[in-house]
Motif scaffolding. Sequence first.
Motif, PDB file in Angstrom:
ATOM      1  N   LEU A  64     -20.373 -17.803  12.942  1.00 19.16           N
ATOM      2  CA  LEU A  64     -19.737 -18.861  13.729  1.00 19.16           C
ATOM      3  C   LEU A  64     -18.471 -19.359  13.051  1.00 19.16           C
ATOM      4  CD1 LEU A  64     -19.719 -20.780  16.117  1.00 19.16           C
ATOM      5  CD2 LEU A  64     -21.314 -22.259  14.862  1.00 19.16           C
ATOM      6  N   ASN A  65     -18.523 -19.538  11.729  1.00 15.13           N
ATOM      7  CA  ASN A  65     -17.357 -20.039  11.002  1.00 15.13           C
ATOM      8  C   ASN A  65     -16.202 -19.042  11.052  1.00 15.13           C
ATOM      9  OD1 ASN A  65     -16.561 -22.323   9.002  1.00 15.13           O
ATOM     10  ND2 ASN A  65     -15.945 -20.451   7.959  1.00 15.13           N
ATOM     11  N   GLU A  66     -16.518 -17.753  10.887  1.00 16.64           N
ATOM     12  CA  GLU A  66     -15.481 -16.722  10.932  1.00 16.64           C
ATOM     13  C   GLU A  66     -14.902 -16.574  12.335  1.00 16.64           C
ATOM     14  OE1 GLU A  66     -14.015 -14.825   8.649  1.00 16.64           O
ATOM     15  OE2 GLU A  66     -15.052 -15.861   7.036  1.00 16.64           O
ATOM     16  N   PHE A  67     -15.715 -16.832  13.367  1.00 19.31           N
ATOM     17  CA  PHE A  67     -15.195 -16.780  14.743  1.00 19.31           C
ATOM     18  C   PHE A  67     -14.146 -17.868  14.953  1.00 19.31           C
ATOM     19  CE2 PHE A  67     -15.400 -18.297  19.152  1.00 19.31           C
ATOM     20  CZ  PHE A  67     -15.018 -17.138  19.813  1.00 19.31           C
ATOM     21  N   SER A 287      -8.386  -6.557  21.922  1.00 21.06           N
ATOM     22  CA  SER A 287      -9.256  -7.053  22.995  1.00 21.06           C
ATOM     23  C   SER A 287     -10.333  -7.947  22.413  1.00 21.06           C
ATOM     24  CB  SER A 287      -9.901  -5.898  23.775  1.00 21.06           C
ATOM     25  OG  SER A 287     -10.825  -5.196  22.953  1.00 21.06           O
ATOM     26  N   LYS A 288     -10.861  -8.864  23.236  1.00 24.50           N
ATOM     27  CA  LYS A 288     -11.878  -9.792  22.762  1.00 24.50           C
ATOM     28  C   LYS A 288     -13.187  -9.075  22.441  1.00 24.50           C
ATOM     29  CE  LYS A 288     -10.156 -13.922  25.130  1.00 24.50           C
ATOM     30  NZ  LYS A 288     -10.471 -15.010  26.084  1.00 24.50           N
ATOM     31  N   GLU A 289     -13.545  -8.052  23.264  1.00 22.21           N
ATOM     32  CA  GLU A 289     -14.813  -7.350  23.049  1.00 22.21           C
ATOM     33  C   GLU A 289     -14.821  -6.622  21.706  1.00 22.21           C
ATOM     34  OE1 GLU A 289     -12.950  -7.150  25.721  1.00 22.21           O
ATOM     35  OE2 GLU A 289     -14.169  -8.226  27.223  1.00 22.21           O
ATOM     36  N   SER A 290     -13.781  -5.837  21.465  1.00 20.69           N
ATOM     37  CA  SER A 290     -13.721  -5.107  20.200  1.00 20.69           C
ATOM     38  C   SER A 290     -13.574  -6.070  19.021  1.00 20.69           C
ATOM     39  CB  SER A 290     -12.546  -4.126  20.213  1.00 20.69           C
ATOM     40  OG  SER A 290     -11.309  -4.808  20.380  1.00 20.69           O
ATOM     41  N   GLY A 291     -12.907  -7.208  19.253  1.00 18.08           N
ATOM     42  CA  GLY A 291     -12.760  -8.201  18.194  1.00 18.08           C
ATOM     43  C   GLY A 291     -14.087  -8.806  17.792  1.00 18.08           C
ATOM     44  N   PHE A 292     -14.972  -9.060  18.759  1.00 18.24           N
ATOM     45  CA  PHE A 292     -16.272  -9.654  18.434  1.00 18.24           C
ATOM     46  C   PHE A 292     -17.156  -8.659  17.693  1.00 18.24           C
ATOM     47  CE2 PHE A 292     -20.639 -11.023  19.458  1.00 18.24           C
ATOM     48  CZ  PHE A 292     -20.571 -12.316  18.934  1.00 18.24           C
ATOM     49  N   VAL A 293     -17.115  -7.385  18.118  1.00 13.78           N
ATOM     50  CA  VAL A 293     -17.884  -6.350  17.408  1.00 13.78           C
ATOM     51  C   VAL A 293     -17.372  -6.209  15.977  1.00 13.78           C
ATOM     52  CG1 VAL A 293     -18.450  -3.892  17.336  1.00 13.78           C
ATOM     53  CG2 VAL A 293     -18.461  -5.113  19.522  1.00 13.78           C
ATOM     54  N   ALA A 294     -16.039  -6.205  15.836  1.00 13.53           N
ATOM     55  CA  ALA A 294     -15.451  -6.112  14.499  1.00 13.53           C
ATOM     56  C   ALA A 294     -15.817  -7.326  13.651  1.00 13.53           C
ATOM     57  CB  ALA A 294     -13.931  -5.985  14.604  1.00 13.53           C
TER      58      ALA A 294
END
Length: 342
Positions: A64-67, A287-294
Amino acid sequence: MPSLFSHSIKKIQELNMEASRIMAKDRLGFFGILGEALRISATSPRFLILAFLAAFPLFCSLLLNEFLLQQTLLNTAHFAFDGISDCSTSDGITWCIRVEPVDVLKKWVGEASQGLVLMGALFLVFVSPLDLLNTIVLVHNASAIYGGENLPNLRGFFLGPLKQIGFRGPLVTFMLALVLCCVTLAGLVSLASSIYALSSSFLVDGFPSVLFGVFFAALFVKYMEWSATWNTGIVISILEEKHGDIALGVAAYLSRGSRRKGLALMLTFFIWRLALRLSCLYFAWQSKESGFVALIVQVCLVCLGNVVKWPVFMVYYCDCKKQFLEKKMDVEDGKASPLAKS
């Protein structure tokens, strides 16, 4: 009184045994310290598995903090690339007015302040205590393996360090190191902001920005060196009955002849985390999707880095203490030699 006397005798015996164990180890260089720390996990896969289990609460809070940090850094990147001009269209004609860097910084601080406050509160309330708990478990059990002891059972792995060490003492050292870290980082951010403002202004020549760049580089090197000392102080606070400024002072004293090794070790972990964060930002920019997986992969690898980092600084502390004990023996034998930098 007899119980107090027996406790003192027992403590002296434990310190003598620890000194003998440290003196039996060889002096290590940069790669030697990394190799010894990696050997702890390699020779005890059970330690690695339990360390990952211990890091799960930290993983959730870090995610959560890194997001939040990722969103802040992305906004910063957008301001850096798109905020230097203010464009408007009227009657089919586009007018662009150059915005001063100081105004860009003020605008970014105004829009990002809420996220920064939330991220700071989350870090202090959740991430920091969980990080310290994870550090206590890692350092205590890694030290036992490094000393040739057997790894305890599941209950002993998680609860044994807290029963034996407690939480308050290491917390005092951890918070003091955190305050010193934040003050130094504030100085680095201030210098970086000044460099950005000066280098982007047409009214100022390049000399001030170069001068601030030199100050930034010098402070960054000292920050890496100090961080190694602060981490060693946290290790001392866990392994010995020294806390707060005393632990940090002992760490600074013991590491006098090994500052370059500490700097190299800290720089290695800094580059590791920086590479992970930049890679994650690259995917998030796409992209947001690849960013969240990363982001999930990044936090997993950060936790893996902690499993290596804290045993590294535990071994580094033992190496510094061995150097100190050797010099002390030389002084007692009348063969004192100048402390050479490693």
